[in-house]
Motif scaffolding. Structure first.
Motif, PDB file in Angstrom:
ATOM      1  N   ASP A  78       0.802  -1.225   0.000  1.00  0.00           N
ATOM      2  CA  ASP A  78       0.000   0.000   0.000  1.00  0.00           C
ATOM      3  C   ASP A  78       0.837   1.278   0.000  1.00  0.00           C
ATOM      4  O   ASP A  78       0.458   2.262  -0.635  1.00  0.00           O
ATOM      5  N   LYS A  99       4.276  -3.950  -7.670  1.00  0.00           N
ATOM      6  CA  LYS A  99       5.116  -4.669  -8.634  1.00  0.00           C
ATOM      7  C   LYS A  99       5.745  -5.916  -7.995  1.00  0.00           C
ATOM      8  O   LYS A  99       5.880  -6.952  -8.655  1.00  0.00           O
ATOM      9  N   TRP A 104       4.512   1.563  -0.369  1.00  0.00           N
ATOM     10  CA  TRP A 104       5.764   1.592  -1.107  1.00  0.00           C
ATOM     11  C   TRP A 104       5.422   1.715  -2.586  1.00  0.00           C
ATOM     12  O   TRP A 104       4.596   0.948  -3.103  1.00  0.00           O
ATOM     13  N   SER A 105       6.038   2.637  -3.277  1.00  0.00           N
ATOM     14  CA  SER A 105       5.675   2.876  -4.680  1.00  0.00           C
ATOM     15  C   SER A 105       5.890   1.642  -5.554  1.00  0.00           C
ATOM     16  O   SER A 105       5.184   1.456  -6.544  1.00  0.00           O
ATOM     17  N   LYS A 106       6.844   0.793  -5.203  1.00  0.00           N
ATOM     18  CA  LYS A 106       7.083  -0.424  -5.987  1.00  0.00           C
ATOM     19  C   LYS A 106       6.398  -1.648  -5.388  1.00  0.00           C
ATOM     20  O   LYS A 106       6.587  -2.767  -5.866  1.00  0.00           O
TER      21      LYS A 106
END
Length: 126
Positions: A84, A91, A86-88
């Motif tokens: 939720d 992925k 962490w930008s990655k």
């Protein structure tokens, strides 16, 4: 229904299901724990009888299951936070799930004897 729109249930769905199931199991344990602890004020003898049933091998195996549920719920909760915030995260959510499962298995293997030693000694002797 058009092809490709039916969700087939991959790792993300199963982690979602396991997270909800473990959460409900932990809630049930806490509910029973509050009730049996409150019993001491109603009838100390009844409380002693209830606590005596907790010293059986079946309940000890259930305690191991409780440890498993709490540990998975906590580790998977950290994974959900990472997905939720962490930008990655999205992925790498599948890799993080398998990391959680691996850490969970290792920790549960390490908890096997310390948690179940009473039952193992009862069933197989000292």
């Amino acid at each position: 229904m058009p092809a490709g729109t039916l969700y087939r249930g991959r790792e993300g769905m199963w982690s979602w299901v396991a997270h909800r199931v473990t959460g409900v199991l932990i809630f049930f344990f806490l509910f029973v724990h509050v009730l049996d602890t409150a019993l001491v004020r109603v009838s100390p003898d009844a409380y002693d009888n209830v606590v005596a049933t907790y010293k059986t091998p079946i309940v000890n195996v259930m305690e191991y299951g409780l440890v498993a549920a709490i540990l998975f719920h906590a580790l998977n909760g950290l994974r959900v936070i990472a997905v939720d915030f962490w930008s990655k995260g999205p992925k790498y959510q599948k890799q993080m799930l398998w990391t959680v499962v691996g850490v969970w298995v290792v920790l549960m293997a390490g908890a096997f004897y310390p948690v179940l030693q009473h039952t193992l000694r009862t069933l197989f002797g000292s």
